[in-house]
Design a protein around this motif. Structure first.
Motif, PDB file in Angstrom:
ATOM      1  N   GLU A  82      36.976  40.191  54.611  1.00  0.00           N
ATOM      2  CA  GLU A  82      36.520  41.263  54.159  1.00  0.00           C
ATOM      3  C   GLU A  82      37.537  42.623  53.655  1.00  0.00           C
ATOM      4  OE1 GLU A  82      35.101  41.583  57.093  1.00  0.00           O
ATOM      5  OE2 GLU A  82      37.237  42.206  57.821  1.00  0.00           O
ATOM      6  N   VAL A  83      37.892  42.946  52.561  1.00  0.00           N
ATOM      7  CA  VAL A  83      38.480  44.401  52.416  1.00  0.00           C
ATOM      8  C   VAL A  83      38.157  45.804  52.679  1.00  0.00           C
ATOM      9  CG1 VAL A  83      39.914  42.892  51.640  1.00  0.00           C
ATOM     10  CG2 VAL A  83      38.319  43.589  50.383  1.00  0.00           C
TER      11      VAL A  83
ATOM     12  N   TYR B 235      34.560  52.191  52.431  1.00  0.00           N
ATOM     13  CA  TYR B 235      33.792  51.009  52.058  1.00  0.00           C
ATOM     14  C   TYR B 235      34.364  49.689  52.173  1.00  0.00           C
ATOM     15  CZ  TYR B 235      32.137  54.953  49.107  1.00  0.00           C
ATOM     16  OH  TYR B 235      31.541  56.230  48.688  1.00  0.00           O
ATOM     17  N   VAL B 236      32.877  49.038  52.502  1.00  0.00           N
ATOM     18  CA  VAL B 236      33.440  47.660  53.074  1.00  0.00           C
ATOM     19  C   VAL B 236      33.207  46.742  51.776  1.00  0.00           C
ATOM     20  CG1 VAL B 236      33.084  45.278  54.895  1.00  0.00           C
ATOM     21  CG2 VAL B 236      33.466  48.142  54.758  1.00  0.00           C
ATOM     22  N   LEU B 237      34.183  45.689  51.431  1.00  0.00           N
ATOM     23  CA  LEU B 237      34.053  44.560  49.819  1.00  0.00           C
ATOM     24  C   LEU B 237      33.362  43.698  50.877  1.00  0.00           C
ATOM     25  CD1 LEU B 237      33.544  43.706  46.994  1.00  0.00           C
ATOM     26  CD2 LEU B 237      35.999  44.422  47.042  1.00  0.00           C
ATOM     27  N   THR B 238      32.823  42.705  50.443  1.00  0.00           N
ATOM     28  CA  THR B 238      32.928  41.160  51.404  1.00  0.00           C
ATOM     29  C   THR B 238      31.636  40.531  50.136  1.00  0.00           C
ATOM     30  OG1 THR B 238      32.368  39.942  53.413  1.00  0.00           O
ATOM     31  CG2 THR B 238      31.350  41.683  53.192  1.00  0.00           C
ATOM     32  N   ASN B 239      31.511  39.572  50.379  1.00  0.00           N
ATOM     33  CA  ASN B 239      30.389  38.143  49.884  1.00  0.00           C
ATOM     34  C   ASN B 239      29.308  38.496  51.088  1.00  0.00           C
ATOM     35  OD1 ASN B 239      31.186  36.489  52.069  1.00  0.00           O
ATOM     36  ND2 ASN B 239      32.586  35.111  50.323  1.00  0.00           N
TER      37      ASN B 239
ATOM     38  N   THR C  71      38.328  37.621  49.058  1.00  0.00           N
ATOM     39  CA  THR C  71      38.703  36.597  47.906  1.00  0.00           C
ATOM     40  C   THR C  71      37.454  37.745  46.844  1.00  0.00           C
ATOM     41  OG1 THR C  71      38.714  34.756  48.934  1.00  0.00           O
ATOM     42  CG2 THR C  71      38.298  35.071  46.347  1.00  0.00           C
ATOM     43  N   CYS C  72      36.160  38.629  47.152  1.00  0.00           N
ATOM     44  CA  CYS C  72      36.037  39.256  46.192  1.00  0.00           C
ATOM     45  C   CYS C  72      37.012  41.024  45.145  1.00  0.00           C
ATOM     46  CB  CYS C  72      35.080  40.211  47.293  1.00  0.00           C
ATOM     47  SG  CYS C  72      33.524  39.214  47.593  1.00  0.00           S
ATOM     48  N   ILE C  73      38.123  40.455  45.670  1.00  0.00           N
ATOM     49  CA  ILE C  73      38.941  41.428  45.031  1.00  0.00           C
ATOM     50  C   ILE C  73      39.629  40.916  43.511  1.00  0.00           C
ATOM     51  CG2 ILE C  73      40.290  43.250  47.036  1.00  0.00           C
ATOM     52  CD1 ILE C  73      42.391  41.382  46.828  1.00  0.00           C
ATOM     53  N   LEU C  74      39.253  39.721  43.058  1.00  0.00           N
ATOM     54  CA  LEU C  74      39.879  39.007  42.386  1.00  0.00           C
ATOM     55  C   LEU C  74      38.336  39.176  41.506  1.00  0.00           C
ATOM     56  CD1 LEU C  74      40.908  35.883  43.862  1.00  0.00           C
ATOM     57  CD2 LEU C  74      42.161  37.795  43.589  1.00  0.00           C
ATOM     58  N   TYR C  75      37.299  38.816  41.787  1.00  0.00           N
ATOM     59  CA  TYR C  75      36.010  39.624  40.832  1.00  0.00           C
ATOM     60  C   TYR C  75      36.217  40.301  39.773  1.00  0.00           C
ATOM     61  CZ  TYR C  75      33.906  36.332  44.656  1.00  0.00           C
ATOM     62  OH  TYR C  75      33.071  35.696  45.209  1.00  0.00           O
TER      63      TYR C  75
ATOM     64  N   ILE D 119      43.401  49.531  48.841  1.00  0.00           N
ATOM     65  CA  ILE D 119      42.244  48.073  49.341  1.00  0.00           C
ATOM     66  C   ILE D 119      43.242  47.637  50.227  1.00  0.00           C
ATOM     67  CG2 ILE D 119      42.112  45.866  49.003  1.00  0.00           C
ATOM     68  CD1 ILE D 119      42.735  46.323  45.925  1.00  0.00           C
ATOM     69  N   LEU D 120      42.891  47.702  51.834  1.00  0.00           N
ATOM     70  CA  LEU D 120      42.783  47.504  53.563  1.00  0.00           C
ATOM     71  C   LEU D 120      42.665  46.221  53.075  1.00  0.00           C
ATOM     72  CD1 LEU D 120      43.332  50.795  52.921  1.00  0.00           C
ATOM     73  CD2 LEU D 120      42.959  50.604  55.124  1.00  0.00           C
ATOM     74  N   PRO D 121      43.786  44.987  53.327  1.00  0.00           N
ATOM     75  CA  PRO D 121      43.102  44.196  53.886  1.00  0.00           C
ATOM     76  C   PRO D 121      42.488  43.490  55.074  1.00  0.00           C
ATOM     77  CG  PRO D 121      45.378  43.964  53.676  1.00  0.00           C
ATOM     78  CD  PRO D 121      44.914  45.279  53.759  1.00  0.00           C
ATOM     79  N   SER D 122      41.712  43.883  55.692  1.00  0.00           N
ATOM     80  CA  SER D 122      41.330  44.013  56.701  1.00  0.00           C
ATOM     81  C   SER D 122      40.812  42.483  57.470  1.00  0.00           C
ATOM     82  CB  SER D 122      39.550  44.803  57.379  1.00  0.00           C
ATOM     83  OG  SER D 122      38.933  44.674  56.266  1.00  0.00           O
ATOM     84  N   SER D 123      40.396  41.443  57.386  1.00  0.00           N
ATOM     85  CA  SER D 123      41.013  40.717  57.101  1.00  0.00           C
ATOM     86  C   SER D 123      41.461  39.421  56.092  1.00  0.00           C
ATOM     87  CB  SER D 123      39.788  39.862  57.885  1.00  0.00           C
ATOM     88  OG  SER D 123      38.605  39.763  57.642  1.00  0.00           O
ATOM     89  N   ILE D 124      40.408  38.499  55.787  1.00  0.00           N
ATOM     90  CA  ILE D 124      39.835  36.739  55.037  1.00  0.00           C
ATOM     91  C   ILE D 124      38.229  37.151  54.412  1.00  0.00           C
ATOM     92  CG2 ILE D 124      41.961  35.593  55.449  1.00  0.00           C
ATOM     93  CD1 ILE D 124      39.932  33.286  57.101  1.00  0.00           C
TER      94      ILE D 124
END
Length: 324
Positions: free
Chosen positions: A270-271, A230-234, A242-246, A263-268
């Motif tokens: 998204e993760v 799953y892709v997590l972003t804003n 930064t959404c991993i801090l929400y 959690i895979l940090p694909s870039s600044i």
């Protein structure tokens, strides 16, 4: 001409051209423009060459980065066209500025516009010497002032130690205020990797997709249990890691999936979230991130070479393989 000659040519000719632009209106008196070149340190220590065009009425003016313009020049784009594009970029940004410039040293003026940004700690050590930050795993949480957010992008500036000292605010208090602002201004969004890839293809190449390929893509979307990423972003897709801090985002996702989360940090921006199960191979996920960082992710967008692990019982994120 070489790169340095290119920079000087742009600077000298912009100053001359912008002087001529002052005579566009008979009612307009000659306006003096100040054109300056300067180095700008970006994420992960990347240094870009920026140019600013400042009229006497301009309180703020955008940095226009010249590195990509030089690449265009090397590929054959005429200098006259490059100059026109730079001037258009300046004028367009000037017209879009619908905000008033606040006194950033007054905390009450700007506290509602301060947001968070996650960066790699080791790669930004020099930058972090000059600004407040909060250490988070192998990352650093920095603070930025959002000057404007509109259809052409986001204009922001890094909060320096100078402003932070003037504010006389505790770091944890600043963090909580900025976290609230970030969640409000840049709400999180999540979707399966299968659907993200499918939607991207449909939007970018809708005319070349055959009915058979569309059917295959629809089937791919439906296989979320097999392609379990799953892709997590804003909502903007910019600095969305930064959404991993929400608050509660990881907790809620882990509850829905009934599992702990990689959690895979694909870039600044998204993760990737991967629910843990008996078939999950952490070594494969680590190699996936390393390979992406070495090939697909530009250095300026790189977040981390490590993968992270969210333990839902502890409600805590750690670097995978390291004890809390």
């Amino acid at each position: 001409m070489n790169y340095q000659e290119f920079l000087e040519y742009i600077k000298e000719n912009l100053a001359e051209i912008m002087g001529a632009y002052s005579y566009n209106s008979k009612e307009e008196k000659k306006e003096s423009y100040k054109v300056e070149l300067h180095k700008v340190i970006k994420n992960n220590g990347i240094v870009l060459d920026g140019i600013t065009i400042r009229g006497k009425e301009d309180k703020v003016t955008p940095n226009i980065y010249l590195n990509s313009y030089f690449e265009s020049y090397q590929m054959g784009k005429p200098l006259t066209v490059i100059m026109e594009e730079i001037i258009y970029q300046y004028q367009n940004a000037k017209e879009e500025r619908d905000f008033k410039v606040e006194d950033i040293t007054n905390f009450l003026n700007v506290k509602d516009q301060i947001v968070l940004r996650l960066v790699n700690y080791e790669r930004n050590k020099e930058l972090l010497k000059n600004c407040p930050y909060k250490k988070y795993l192998d990352l650093a949480v920095t603070f930025r002032y959002i000057a404007s957010k509109n259809r052409i992008g986001i204009a922001s500036s890094l909060i320096s130690n100078t402003e932070f000292t003037e504010w006389n605010v505790a770091l944890e208090d600043l963090y909580q205020i900025a976290l609230f602002n970030t969640m409000r201004e840049f709400p999180w969004q999540m979707d399966s990797l299968a659907r993200v890839i499918s939607d991207c293809l449909k939007q970018k190449e809708p005319d070349i997709l055959s009915k058979e390929l569309l059917a295959d893509m629809t089937e791919f979307e439906d296989k979320e249990n097999k392609v379990n990423m799953y892709v997590l972003t804003n909502d903007t897709g910019i600095n969305g890691a930064t959404c991993i801090l929400y608050d509660n985002v990881l907790r809620h996702f882990a509850k829905v999936q009934d599992s702990n989360i990689f959690i895979l940090p694909s870039s600044i921006h998204e993760v990737m979230l991967v629910p843990e199960n008996t078939e999950t191979e952490p070594e494969f996920l680590s190699n996936l991130v390393a390979e992406a960082n070495n090939s697909a992710v530009g250095l300026i967008d790189l977040l981390s070479d490590h993968i992270y692990y969210y333990d839902r019982e502890k409600d805590k994120v750690n670097i995978y393989g390291k004890s809390s």
